[in-house]
Design a protein around this motif. Sequence first.
Motif, PDB file in Angstrom:
ATOM      1  N   HIS B  49       0.864  -1.230   0.185  1.00  0.00           N
ATOM      2  CA  HIS B  49      -0.047   0.247   0.224  1.00  0.00           C
ATOM      3  C   HIS B  49       0.725   1.282   0.129  1.00  0.00           C
ATOM      4  O   HIS B  49       2.069   1.259   0.602  1.00  0.00           O
ATOM      5  N   GLN B  51       2.046   4.699   0.882  1.00  0.00           N
ATOM      6  CA  GLN B  51       1.283   5.707   2.159  1.00  0.00           C
ATOM      7  C   GLN B  51       2.007   6.636   1.990  1.00  0.00           C
ATOM      8  O   GLN B  51       1.637   8.057   2.274  1.00  0.00           O
ATOM      9  N   GLU B  68       3.962   0.126   2.063  1.00  0.00           N
ATOM     10  CA  GLU B  68       3.131  -0.456   3.672  1.00  0.00           C
ATOM     11  C   GLU B  68       3.003  -1.651   2.744  1.00  0.00           C
ATOM     12  O   GLU B  68       2.373  -2.126   2.112  1.00  0.00           O
ATOM     13  N   PRO B  75       7.650  -0.174   7.244  1.00  0.00           N
ATOM     14  CA  PRO B  75       7.535   0.045   6.007  1.00  0.00           C
ATOM     15  C   PRO B  75       8.708   0.165   5.098  1.00  0.00           C
ATOM     16  O   PRO B  75      10.073   0.927   5.497  1.00  0.00           O
TER      17      PRO B  75
END
Lengths: 357, 801
Positions: B49, B51, B68, B75
């Motif tokens: 994902h 971030q 992440e 992350p």
Amino acid sequence: MSSGTESSGADTANSPLSVEEIKVAALAALTVAGSEAVLDEWRVSYLGRKSDLTNVLRSISSLPADDRKAVGASANLLRASLEEALAEKTQELRGAAGSVADALDVTLPGRRRRRGGLHPTTQTIRELTDAFGAMGFQVAEGPEVEWERYNFDALNIPAEHPARDSWDTFWLESPDGEGRSDMLLRTHTSPMQARIMEKADPPIRVVIPGRCFRYEATDATHEWHFFQLEGLAVDKGITFADMKGTLFEFARRIFGPDRKVRFRVDFFPFVEPGAEMAIDCFKCNGQGCSLCKGTGWIEIMGAGMVHPSVLRNVGYDPEVYTGFAFGMGVERIAMLRHGIDDVRQFAAGDLRFLSQF
Amino acid sequence: MKAPVSWLKEYVDINEPLHEVAHRLTMAGTEVGSIDQIGAEWGPVVVGHVQAVNPHPDADRLRLVTVEYGGEDGPAEVVCGAPNVAVGQNIAYAGIGAMLNDPYRGGATKLKRSKIRGVVSNGMVCSEKELGISDEHEGILVLPDDASVGTPLMDYLGDAIFDLELTPNRPDCLGVLGVARELAAIGGTAIREPDISYPEDGPPVDSLATIRIDDPDLCARYTATVLQNLTLGPSPEWLVKRLAAQGQASISNVVDVTNYVMFEYGQPLHAFDLDAVENHAIVVRRSYAGEQLTTLDGVQRELAPDTLVIADPEKSIGLAGVMGGANSEISDSTVNVLLESATFNGTNNRITARKLGMKTEATLRFEKGLRPGLSEVALRRATKLILEVAGGTAAQGILDAYPEKDDAVVTLTDEKLLKVMGVEYPEMQVIATLEGLGMEVERVGSSYEVRPPYWRPDIAIPEDVCEEISRIVGYDEVPMTTLSGRVPTWEPSLERDLREKVRASLANHGLQEIISYPTESDSAMTAVGAPTEYSPLRLENPMAQDQPYMRTTIRASVFRAAARNARTWRGAIALFEVGAAYLYSGEGLPEERQMVVGAFNGPRDNDSWVSDTGASDFYDAKGAVEAVLEDLGIEGGFEVTDDPAFAPGRCAAITVNGKSVGVVGEATRAVLEAVDCDRTPLAAFEIDLSALGEAIGESNAPRAYQPFTRYPSSVRDLALLVDTGVSAGAIRDVIAKNRLSQQIDVVDVYSGKGVPVGKKSLAVRVHYQSDTKTLTAKEIEKAEAAILKILGQELGAELRS
């Protein structure tokens, strides 16, 4: 032997040498013997039928009963030891042969004629036709330049049939002018199926070796020019089971008696049902190796029951006659058997390749 | 054809290992060439994902992306050059050690920790190309929002794809559903049919459009429907992905559905912009003379006669079954669509495609001949999916022009099944097997009445049904029997027998057989003296542009092979080839006259302390011919002759029973140059096997036994001095006429020192022998004197003192 000869042997026993005297003389003579010919003479003199030792043994019966046993034993002992000494001496002389004045250099190459040979394709065709010959198949041949009609139409592959894509074709130009003729270089030996059935009535049992052509790019496993062996058996009562059995027998003859065969479904417009035959890999016995690409099986040929349209096209009644047909690539068989990795070698005419077979 | 396992599973359960499934498909006729595993090699690639996205301090086009991905250390920061990366996206994150495709150089490479413009990149955000899913590399792959972060991408996107090598009789397997049906039939499991139902909320279809088939011979059925108020736009991800796996780019939601259904059912469809169709009236007709159409690809095309077009009353709007017309193309502004699903004639379709050079996914399927029943099902399926992805409403009912109903029934008798297969299949098994394939089966007496399903165009005769039964039950289940019954009567094959004997003889005589390509250049054939009375046949599409002719002589091939080997082979070169000269005489097929050509070049034998390594010459070639004739048990002669390939005075015709059957000689300089041979001499022979066969004729009987005399022979040598022009053959012939001479051998030929100029010395060894008595010295002397007298009178020979 006449009894007369025996009695003359007894006559020479008038002044017999003793066993010990014979032994000394014999061993002395053996020591100086220098060739096998001399040894042969020695054997006659000391162990032969007229030798002193033989005379001693023959005369035993005339000795006093008390002496017989002792003389007999010592004479027989001597005989055994002389035979042994002879064997040893013979061995000694033979072992020393290299030192003989007129000895040959046996490592020099022998006189022989220059070796020629048949092309591996020819050799393979001969083996294949022999294998089928043993099952009653005769050999026929046909034209390499063929009519479109035989190459395709008679085989249930009409013009514009998508199956024609499977046979990229060399076409001949029209000899009279512009454009394409209806002559082509046959793409397979299958047109001979129709040609043979047109000419002959059942029963048919024939194999057809021959040159074929496909218009395709060449690489190590594709060649535009190659040989096929076609087969055809047609009569009343021929079944798919017969096809399996016949091709199994063929596989055993060519690839070894322990081969297994496997048939899978395949499509050719001139057979129905259609099949492809594979054998279990003869290199790894089906375990999976580089030859069979890990599958344990090697594809050998296409086959199937002759399509009723093909039979009808040649005037056979498909309700009466059935049959099977098959076709295999000759070079492919040769490559498998000899471990050849490049099909282009076959037409290269290179002695470095050809002289190996 | 590619059948993704994930797609197949929509229709059929697959529980066995894939290689086992692939094997069973292959055995039953749908060959799986390979199984492509997507994602199996990826390694640590997971759903990540985004971030944060920050600029790279040292590069305008690069950015630092914080991803992440569920890792223990939090992350990862990676350097990314993709323009489309944005905060909040789910993406494919590749950790260190992942195996990714190199998008520029190709091939898989292992991802390493690296510094990009001074910043450490802990992994990578991947494009589809890097993952090997497609060729897309413009930007990164953006995953749906519901993708769970940290999930291995393999679980999310991984798949296996069966790459199928299909036979042309099975266009049904050019659809994934068709392959699934095969799997179901083989496994005896059920198929989950796709949903083809949809709400018919629009007006009755015949109030919206009409269709008419003018040429039913080229169009067996034409079904269509109308969809209104559609929202054109991009396709949902599942649709894009499925098409990508087929190598089909996404175009728009409506067009994508037509392609999707083609890859699902194998039925090509087409969508027209209804508002571009004059009067909303479709006509299926042959093209007019001189008619032109600009197709979707923007190319204006001249339509040949017999081209089938889809038209409205004014103009053609599509090439039937090949490609739509640009004038009725679906565009962003399209709202109403006429959806076509038709059955076009396969042969006609193929001809059109070939003439226009337009092999498309549609023609690939139409050319194989589809069943009319398929068109309606595919139409309904596509309508349902278009409503799903583009909204709108579908008309009530469908338009269906179906002039002649296709209702194929095949009758298979028990007798036929047994006769073809050689095995009895129980009735229950036959019925279950055929029904498993979707066929309707009715048992009538001792027959099966079989109705093949609408997706199978290849079941037309009882033998087809035999194959269906046996292939699903398994060819392995058919027993193996040996041929019984009649063996054909033997037919002689004299030509082949002769040819094979000659082959064997030459090989035994130390020649190596070669096989050459039978095409040739005009210049080479002329150079080696090809027969001038035949003009060679020319290939339309030769493999080698400089060798377009079918050879009328095989000399050039063999000579060239000898020349080539001279550069690579250390020992003797003695080659031969047996092959056809293709002689076209103006009609019919060319005669394929079987010729044998042998060639010798360089040392006679391989180097050895006892071998003769002199250069092979005329007499080596002649010796090979003599050996062949002797092996065949026939007598041949050699007479001086001319041949354009051979040097004058070094060339002889081979005769058998007075007929010329070939030639032997040493090649001319011009021939050597033409075949690129740089070692002289090149000695060769050529035998015309059909001429030889004719010359032998009846004398090809088994050799007759000749009783040999019991009386001894006496040997006398004659040392003769003759003019150089007198041939050994002539001397031989004279001696042979004496009835006491049994064997004559020329044992020496000499000219030079001690022999007068213009003369040569010949030593001839003669064996004298009688059938009836032992010859006395006197009788032999008398015979010798008689011979010498005739030799002197006829040939001017004198005894050398």
